[in-house]
Write a protein that holds these residues in place. Sequence first.
Motif, PDB file in Angstrom:
ATOM      1  N   LYS A 121      -2.668  -7.191   0.794  1.00  0.00           N
ATOM      2  CA  LYS A 121      -2.280  -7.121  -0.606  1.00  0.00           C
ATOM      3  C   LYS A 121      -3.180  -6.151  -1.352  1.00  0.00           C
ATOM      4  O   LYS A 121      -4.215  -5.743  -0.850  1.00  0.00           O
ATOM      5  CB  LYS A 121      -2.302  -8.500  -1.254  1.00  0.00           C
ATOM      6  N   GLN A 122      -2.761  -5.797  -2.505  1.00  0.00           N
ATOM      7  CA  GLN A 122      -3.512  -4.919  -3.395  1.00  0.00           C
ATOM      8  C   GLN A 122      -3.832  -3.582  -2.739  1.00  0.00           C
ATOM      9  O   GLN A 122      -4.923  -3.060  -2.873  1.00  0.00           O
ATOM     10  CB  GLN A 122      -4.787  -5.599  -3.884  1.00  0.00           C
ATOM     11  N   ILE A 123      -2.867  -3.022  -2.013  1.00  0.00           N
ATOM     12  CA  ILE A 123      -3.038  -1.678  -1.481  1.00  0.00           C
ATOM     13  C   ILE A 123      -2.063  -0.776  -2.227  1.00  0.00           C
ATOM     14  O   ILE A 123      -0.858  -0.949  -2.151  1.00  0.00           O
ATOM     15  CB  ILE A 123      -2.824  -1.602   0.042  1.00  0.00           C
ATOM     16  N   PRO A 124      -2.585   0.154  -3.001  1.00  0.00           N
ATOM     17  CA  PRO A 124      -1.696   1.055  -3.736  1.00  0.00           C
ATOM     18  C   PRO A 124      -1.030   2.033  -2.779  1.00  0.00           C
ATOM     19  O   PRO A 124      -1.535   2.288  -1.685  1.00  0.00           O
ATOM     20  CB  PRO A 124      -2.646   1.778  -4.695  1.00  0.00           C
ATOM     21  N   GLU A 125       0.110   2.576  -3.168  1.00  0.00           N
ATOM     22  CA  GLU A 125       0.796   3.554  -2.333  1.00  0.00           C
ATOM     23  C   GLU A 125       0.128   4.915  -2.429  1.00  0.00           C
ATOM     24  O   GLU A 125       0.155   5.693  -1.479  1.00  0.00           O
ATOM     25  CB  GLU A 125       2.262   3.661  -2.739  1.00  0.00           C
ATOM     26  N   ILE A 126      -0.455   5.221  -3.586  1.00  0.00           N
ATOM     27  CA  ILE A 126      -1.110   6.507  -3.812  1.00  0.00           C
ATOM     28  C   ILE A 126      -2.474   6.261  -4.448  1.00  0.00           C
ATOM     29  O   ILE A 126      -2.591   5.478  -5.386  1.00  0.00           O
ATOM     30  CB  ILE A 126      -0.258   7.409  -4.736  1.00  0.00           C
ATOM     31  N   VAL A 127      -3.509   6.938  -3.924  1.00  0.00           N
ATOM     32  CA  VAL A 127      -4.850   6.859  -4.501  1.00  0.00           C
ATOM     33  C   VAL A 127      -5.428   8.261  -4.593  1.00  0.00           C
ATOM     34  O   VAL A 127      -4.931   9.201  -3.969  1.00  0.00           O
ATOM     35  CB  VAL A 127      -5.796   5.957  -3.668  1.00  0.00           C
ATOM     36  N   LYS A 128      -6.499   8.386  -5.342  1.00  0.00           N
ATOM     37  CA  LYS A 128      -7.199   9.664  -5.466  1.00  0.00           C
ATOM     38  C   LYS A 128      -8.337   9.712  -4.456  1.00  0.00           C
ATOM     39  O   LYS A 128      -8.994   8.694  -4.206  1.00  0.00           O
ATOM     40  CB  LYS A 128      -7.759   9.831  -6.877  1.00  0.00           C
ATOM     41  N   ALA A 129      -8.567  10.895  -3.917  1.00  0.00           N
ATOM     42  CA  ALA A 129      -9.681  11.089  -2.995  1.00  0.00           C
ATOM     43  C   ALA A 129     -10.992  10.796  -3.720  1.00  0.00           C
ATOM     44  O   ALA A 129     -11.118  11.014  -4.921  1.00  0.00           O
ATOM     45  CB  ALA A 129      -9.674  12.516  -2.455  1.00  0.00           C
ATOM     46  N   ASN A 130     -11.954  10.286  -2.985  1.00  0.00           N
ATOM     47  CA  ASN A 130     -13.313  10.011  -3.455  1.00  0.00           C
ATOM     48  C   ASN A 130     -13.412   8.914  -4.513  1.00  0.00           C
ATOM     49  O   ASN A 130     -14.393   8.865  -5.246  1.00  0.00           O
ATOM     50  CB  ASN A 130     -13.986  11.294  -3.945  1.00  0.00           C
ATOM     51  N   GLU A 131     -12.435   8.048  -4.587  1.00  0.00           N
ATOM     52  CA  GLU A 131     -12.506   6.874  -5.464  1.00  0.00           C
ATOM     53  C   GLU A 131     -12.601   5.618  -4.604  1.00  0.00           C
ATOM     54  O   GLU A 131     -11.928   5.511  -3.582  1.00  0.00           O
ATOM     55  CB  GLU A 131     -11.277   6.775  -6.366  1.00  0.00           C
ATOM     56  N   VAL A 132     -13.420   4.687  -5.023  1.00  0.00           N
ATOM     57  CA  VAL A 132     -13.563   3.433  -4.287  1.00  0.00           C
ATOM     58  C   VAL A 132     -12.345   2.556  -4.545  1.00  0.00           C
ATOM     59  O   VAL A 132     -11.961   2.353  -5.698  1.00  0.00           O
ATOM     60  CB  VAL A 132     -14.842   2.683  -4.722  1.00  0.00           C
ATOM     61  N   ILE A 133     -11.742   2.058  -3.455  1.00  0.00           N
ATOM     62  CA  ILE A 133     -10.663   1.077  -3.597  1.00  0.00           C
ATOM     63  C   ILE A 133     -11.017  -0.133  -2.738  1.00  0.00           C
ATOM     64  O   ILE A 133     -11.821  -0.033  -1.810  1.00  0.00           O
ATOM     65  CB  ILE A 133      -9.274   1.629  -3.206  1.00  0.00           C
ATOM     66  N   GLU A 134     -10.419  -1.252  -3.060  1.00  0.00           N
ATOM     67  CA  GLU A 134     -10.590  -2.445  -2.245  1.00  0.00           C
ATOM     68  C   GLU A 134      -9.327  -2.674  -1.443  1.00  0.00           C
ATOM     69  O   GLU A 134      -8.218  -2.585  -1.970  1.00  0.00           O
ATOM     70  CB  GLU A 134     -10.854  -3.677  -3.115  1.00  0.00           C
ATOM     71  N   LEU A 135      -9.511  -2.941  -0.168  1.00  0.00           N
ATOM     72  CA  LEU A 135      -8.419  -3.371   0.701  1.00  0.00           C
ATOM     73  C   LEU A 135      -8.615  -4.856   0.921  1.00  0.00           C
ATOM     74  O   LEU A 135      -9.704  -5.293   1.315  1.00  0.00           O
ATOM     75  CB  LEU A 135      -8.450  -2.615   2.028  1.00  0.00           C
ATOM     76  N   ILE A 136      -7.580  -5.625   0.625  1.00  0.00           N
ATOM     77  CA  ILE A 136      -7.690  -7.081   0.659  1.00  0.00           C
ATOM     78  C   ILE A 136      -6.601  -7.649   1.564  1.00  0.00           C
ATOM     79  O   ILE A 136      -5.419  -7.360   1.387  1.00  0.00           O
ATOM     80  CB  ILE A 136      -7.538  -7.673  -0.759  1.00  0.00           C
TER      81      ILE A 136
END
Length: 97
Positions: free
Chosen positions: A5-20
């Motif tokens: 869950k909480q995985i976006p389809e598009i993200v920006k390079a060099n930004e921290v995201i959480e994979l849950i």
Amino acid sequence: MYNLKQIPEIVKANEVIELIATVSQRNEKVDDADKVEFEIWKEGQEESQHEKIEANYQQDGLYVISYIFEEPGKYFIYSHTTARSYHSMPKNEILVK
């Protein structure tokens, strides 16, 4: 048994995201998984280049990692979950711009 869950389809390079990953069995949240690991790779990479990161248990069946995609491109994520004699490995993809 498993849901990413909480995985976006598009993200920006060099930004921290959480994979849950939410892990449950028969509607019960699993807080004792043997292993939850995210396998991440960029399209076209050899298997030997895949990155594997073990997730940390948070609460209520949630297993989490923080991750930074450093380069634009299409990436794939296998979420390996082993819990209560069961293994699941759903595959997701994400576009990094």
